[in-house]
Each structure stands twice: as structure tokens, then as C-alpha cells.
Write a protein that holds these residues in place. Structure first.
Motif, short mmCIF file in Angstrom:
data_model
loop_
_atom_site.label_atom_id
_atom_site.label_comp_id
_atom_site.label_asym_id
_atom_site.label_seq_id
_atom_site.Cartn_x
_atom_site.Cartn_y
_atom_site.Cartn_z
N ASP A 1 0.58 -8.20 6.90
CA ASP A 1 0.82 -7.54 5.62
C ASP A 1 -0.51 -7.43 4.90
OD1 ASP A 1 3.62 -7.30 5.78
OD2 ASP A 1 3.87 -9.38 5.16
N GLU B 1 -1.41 -6.37 1.07
CA GLU B 1 -0.77 -5.95 -0.17
C GLU B 1 -1.43 -6.56 -1.40
OE1 GLU B 1 3.17 -7.85 -1.00
OE2 GLU B 1 2.89 -8.62 1.02
N ARG C 1 0.54 -2.01 0.94
CA ARG C 1 1.34 -1.89 -0.27
C ARG C 1 0.55 -2.34 -1.50
NH1 ARG C 1 4.39 -4.47 3.38
NH2 ARG C 1 4.39 -6.43 2.27
N GLU C 2 0.78 -1.63 -2.58
CA GLU C 2 0.22 -1.97 -3.88
C GLU C 2 -1.31 -2.08 -3.83
OE1 GLU C 2 2.48 -1.80 -6.33
OE2 GLU C 2 3.90 -1.47 -4.70
N ARG D 1 1.77 2.60 0.60
CA ARG D 1 2.89 2.71 -0.33
C ARG D 1 2.51 1.97 -1.60
NH1 ARG D 1 8.41 0.12 1.36
NH2 ARG D 1 6.80 -1.24 2.11
#
Length: 176
Positions: free
Chosen positions: A99, A101, A128-129, A149
């Protein structure tokens, strides 16, 4: 895991990378604050890297008030496509995807780079983020951004440099 780390006040003239996090992420990298660093001539600027097969995560990373004079490749690179090892074969089955993020990159200045930003998630496994704020980069090529995203941009300027580098090879093209 590697976590709760603050790095600041680095001044470097020459070398490969300015600020690099990864590529080994299996135990996780979390809560890193890197700020007030200034660099001369480097191959890469900010470089957060990982790849499928590594597992783990890179999250809650804050990079702030960092400047570069000359970056031969990419000023700001966040990538799941770290390609220095055979594990990054895109035809191989996707397993143990890390991940990436909650990354904040702000108050960044670069006098000259080949690419301004390269931000690459992995198809089906987006970053993400990602937050970019108050960034100014002079670059031959602007940006490559895909598979993200939650991408937030404020006051980011990638200023074009018109003429390519001379034939001494001081700037290299990154094949995305």
C-alpha cells in the motif's frame, strides 16, 4: 516496521538520490517527516519506490521545504513500478502489492529536471491520498500520473524548459 522518523537539515551537493524511501517495504514504512533539506546536482529528487511482491506499505509520509538545483531524471517520483529488479515483470502474477497512501509533498523547488513528476500506481492497485502543494519545478517534460485514487493538487507549477540538454548527457530520459 520503520516508523516515527524525522529527517531534516540535510545539505548535499552531488549524488544519486536526494530523498529516497523504499524499495523494501515488507515490514512497512510509516510516519516519516522529511523537511528543510537542500541539494545540488542529483540523479533523482524525491523518490518513494516499491513494487509488487514486496508487500507491506509506505504511508503517512510528509515531505516539506525541499529544494534541488539540478535533477538529472525526476524531481518527484512516487512509484509502484520500481524496475531495478526482475520482480517488476509486469506480465508476472500480481501478489503482495504494498500500500502507498497518505503522502504529502509540499514546498518543493527544483531549478531544472528532466521530468517534473512521475506518480505511478499499479493497474488495479492505485496509490491513495496523494497531496501535492506549493511546488515549482522547471522541467523538460511535465508529468506522468496514473493509477492514483484521491489525488489533490494545489499551487503546483511545472514550468517548461524549451531546449533539451546538451550532448554531454547531463539529463536522461526516464522511460515510463
Amino acid at each position: 516496521p520503520c516508523e516515527d522518523i524525522e529527517i531534516y537539515g540535510i545539505h548535499g551537493l552531488f549524488g544519486r538520490g536526494c530523498v529516497t524511501v523504499g524499495s523494501e517495504t515488507s515490514a512497512g514504512i510509516n510516519n516519516i517527516y522529511i523537511h528543510d533539506c537542500h541539494f545540488g546536482d542529483r540523479e533523482l529528487g524525491i523518490n518513494l519506490k516499491t513494487m509488487k511482491g514486496r508487500g507491506g506499505y509506505i504511508k503517512n509520509i510528509d515531505l516539506e521545504n525541499i529544494s534541488f538545483k539540478h535533477v538529472r531524471k525526476i524531481a518527484v517520483k512516487l512509484s509502484f513500478r520500481y524496475d531495478a529488479e526482475p520482480l517488476d515483470d509486469q506480465s508476472a502474477p500480481i501478489t503482495d502489492v504494498p500500500d502507498l497512501e497518505n503522502i504529502s509533498v509540499e514546498k518543493i523547488r527544483c531549478e531544472r529536471a528532466n521530468y517534473g513528476t512521475v506518480i505511478q500506481g499499479l493497474a488495479g492497485y492505485p496509490m491513495r491520498e496523494i497531496y501535492l502543494d506549493d511546488i515549482e519545478i522547471n522541467a523538460y517534460h511535465a508529468s506522468v500520473i496514473d493509477d492514483v485514487r484521491g489525488f489533490y493538487v494545489n499551487n503546483v507549477r511545472i514550468n517548461p524548459i524549451d531546449s533539451p540538454p546538451d550532448d554531454r548527457g547531463t539529463v536522461y530520459v526516464h522511460k515510463a
